[in-house]
Each structure stands twice: as C-alpha cells, then as structure tokens.
Enzyme design. Structure first.
Site, PDB file in Angstrom:
ATOM      1  N   ASN A   1     105.912  80.908 -33.082  1.00 49.44           N
ATOM      2  CA  ASN A   1     106.018  82.341 -32.775  1.00 49.44           C
ATOM      3  C   ASN A   1     105.883  82.447 -31.261  1.00 49.44           C
ATOM      4  O   ASN A   1     104.793  82.287 -30.724  1.00 49.44           O
ATOM      5  CB  ASN A   1     104.904  83.123 -33.479  1.00 49.44           C
TER       6      ASN A   1
ATOM      7  N   LYS B   1     106.200  84.992 -29.436  1.00 50.78           N
ATOM      8  CA  LYS B   1     105.654  86.277 -28.967  1.00 50.78           C
ATOM      9  C   LYS B   1     106.520  86.813 -27.819  1.00 50.78           C
ATOM     10  O   LYS B   1     107.734  86.676 -27.883  1.00 50.78           O
ATOM     11  CB  LYS B   1     104.184  86.103 -28.589  1.00 50.78           C
TER      12      LYS B   1
ATOM     13  N   GLU C   1      99.189  91.148 -34.068  1.00 56.65           N
ATOM     14  CA  GLU C   1      99.424  91.864 -32.801  1.00 56.65           C
ATOM     15  C   GLU C   1     100.231  93.136 -33.043  1.00 56.65           C
ATOM     16  O   GLU C   1     100.047  94.143 -32.363  1.00 56.65           O
ATOM     17  CB  GLU C   1     100.108  90.931 -31.789  1.00 56.65           C
TER      18      GLU C   1
ATOM     19  N   SER D   1      95.480  79.240 -33.048  1.00 59.54           N
ATOM     20  CA  SER D   1      95.062  78.128 -32.190  1.00 59.54           C
ATOM     21  C   SER D   1      95.303  76.757 -32.823  1.00 59.54           C
ATOM     22  O   SER D   1      94.569  75.807 -32.566  1.00 59.54           O
ATOM     23  CB  SER D   1      93.600  78.272 -31.774  1.00 59.54           C
TER      24      SER D   1
ATOM     25  N   HIS E   1     102.551  90.643 -38.208  1.00 62.77           N
ATOM     26  CA  HIS E   1     101.675  89.880 -37.312  1.00 62.77           C
ATOM     27  C   HIS E   1     100.527  90.767 -36.834  1.00 62.77           C
ATOM     28  O   HIS E   1     100.711  91.969 -36.614  1.00 62.77           O
ATOM     29  CB  HIS E   1     102.475  89.354 -36.112  1.00 62.77           C
TER      30      HIS E   1
ATOM     31  N   GLY F   1      95.038  82.870 -30.253  1.00 66.25           N
ATOM     32  CA  GLY F   1      95.061  82.851 -28.792  1.00 66.25           C
ATOM     33  C   GLY F   1      93.677  82.725 -28.163  1.00 66.25           C
ATOM     34  O   GLY F   1      93.516  82.910 -26.963  1.00 66.25           O
TER      35      GLY F   1
ATOM     36  N   GLU G   1      96.478  84.083 -40.815  1.00 67.77           N
ATOM     37  CA  GLU G   1      96.106  84.002 -39.411  1.00 67.77           C
ATOM     38  C   GLU G   1      94.845  84.833 -39.160  1.00 67.77           C
ATOM     39  O   GLU G   1      94.934  86.059 -38.988  1.00 67.77           O
ATOM     40  CB  GLU G   1      97.234  84.547 -38.530  1.00 67.77           C
TER      41      GLU G   1
END
Ligand code: 13P
Length: 255
Positions: free
Chosen positions: A13, A15, A100, A216, A98, A176, A170
C-alpha cells in the site's frame, strides 16, 4: 500461512507516495526481485500512478490495485473515482476501509460496506482493512471491534462474492509506528476474523479465506509473522516503497 488451504498474498500500500515516473522506476526495480514468487504480489498505488503502474507491471507477476473507490457509478462527487472507471483501465484490486480513510476522511463501517458492494458489483477484487485503535485494545474490545467492522463491511456479500475479498487485519497502533503486533497477537485476531467468516458463511469458506496482517511488517519481522497459521500474507506500507525490503517479504511468503 497454510498454503495448502488458501492463497498467500503480499500487497503493498503505497499510500500518498511516488509520482508516475517514480512508480515506473520502482516497479522496474521490483520486477526481477519478485519474479517467480510463490505467492500473489499486488501493489496498490495512488490513482494518478495507475497507468504507469499497469504499464510497468505488464508481463510480470505483479498485479496492480488502488487505495479507495467510491460507491456511486457516477455523479456529483468531486474528487472521487468509481469502480467502473477502475475496471475500464484494467485495475483488478482496490483497498477499502483503510484506517487512514476512517481516521482522516470520515470513512465509517457503513460507507465501507457501500464501497465493498460497488467494487464487487463492478468485478473488482477487494482488500478490506479492519483493525482496532490503541485505546480499544487497552479496553479489551479488540475482538468485538474487528468482528463488528468485518460483519458490517460484509453485509449483503454472498459466499461466491467472498472469493473476491481478502481481509487485512491492521491494528491502528501498529501502522507506521514501528510497533508491530507480536506474531501471537496478529495470529489471534486473524483467527477471530476466520471464525467470524465461518459463522457468517461456512467452515470451507473460512478455510479458503486469505487474512493478511498489516502494520509495520518489514524485512526483519516478516518471517515470524508469516509463520503463524492464520497469517496468510501482509499488507505492507513503508517497506513496500523499497524494492529490496518488499522483495524480502515476498520471498518470506514464498517459502
Ligand atoms: P506500515 O507498514 O507503514 O506500518 O503501513 C501498514 C499499512 O497501513 C498498510 O496498509
């Protein structure tokens, strides 16, 4: 991973990273490194990079996806992209839900479900993301949160359509941050998802269903994460922007 039962999938991904020319360069660097992998290899890229990515990946074992899709076929939705637009240019995969998107762009379980429905109706394959926030883990409601997100996202999805969905667990606190879930934590929640799939569909559907871990995952920790029986691959952020690191993860999933 249990490759005798289900497909192992390593997906990147990207991003909001890489311009079209950087996309071409990175995929060209990755191609020889992941050639012949014994797992599926997918790269999900920003919309603007899609043409460069499809072109660079042509003839290789890398498949391309994007990072979101709108639920309407067309209309007054400034800045959005429909499933039909994606299928017409030949994009097979889309990430939906996701964290985010949930955190910064108002994505809810209901809109995730609408996007999943639209993607499936158009013939796209979905990488559906679920995962708890740190405070939810600390409150002891991880399983409930992940079950609820998954159950709502899959409303109206048939057992046949389920074949076109992968779930990526996730944990938001691991994204991250360099804080990876332990292999046991990842396996535990992936198993919770599989049990839910079995309740909603059937044991056979659950056994054949790919559940990735994301957060991560990198060249150093991928071996022990992927060694877990319910971890069928990874959704990789930062490490998917580096050809060497990504290829190490693909090789770990190919063992
Ligand atoms: P990182 O691998 O950078 O933690 O990102 C994970 C992720 O969000 C993939 O979708």
């Amino acid at each position: 991973m249990d490759k005798s039962k289900r497909a192992a999938v390593i997906a990147g991904n990207w991003k909001m990273n890489k311009t079209p020319s950087e996309t071409t360069a990175l995929i060209n660097e990755m191609k020889p490194l992941v050639a012949g992998a014994d797992c599926k290899v997918i790269l999900c890229v920003p919309y603007i990079d899609v043409f460069a990515a499809l072109d660079a990946a042509k003839g290789s074992n890398i498949e391309i996806g994007v990072e979101n899709v709108h639920w309407a076929e067309s209309g007054a939705f400034t800045g959005e992209v429909s499933a039909k637009m994606l299928t017409e240019v030949g994009v097979p995969y889309v990430i939906i839900g996701h964290s985010e998107r949930r955190q910064y762009f108002g994505e809810t379980d209901e809109t995730v479900n609408k996007r999943v429905r639209a993607a499936l109706d158009a013939g796209l394959k979905v990488i559906l993301c679920v995962g708890e926030r740190l405070e939810q883990r600390e409150q002891g409601v991880t399983d409930e949160v992940v079950r609820m997100q998954t159950k709502i996202a899959l409303q109206g999805v048939t057992s046949e359509e389920l074949k076109n969905i992968i779930i990526a667990y996730e944990p938001v606190w691991a994204i991250g941050t360099g804080k990876t879930a332990t292999p046991e934590q990842a396996n535990e929640v992936n198993h919770v998802i599989r049990v839910l799939i079995s309740e909603l569909y059937s044991k056979a559907d659950a056994d054949a269903f790919t559940v990735q871990y994301g957060g991560s995952m990198n060249a150093k920790n991928c071996d022990e994460l992927l060694a877990q029986p319910d971890v069928d691959g990874g959704l990789i952020g930062g490490a998917s922007l580096k050809a060497q690191d990504f290829s190490i993860i693909v090789k770990a999933a190919s063992k």
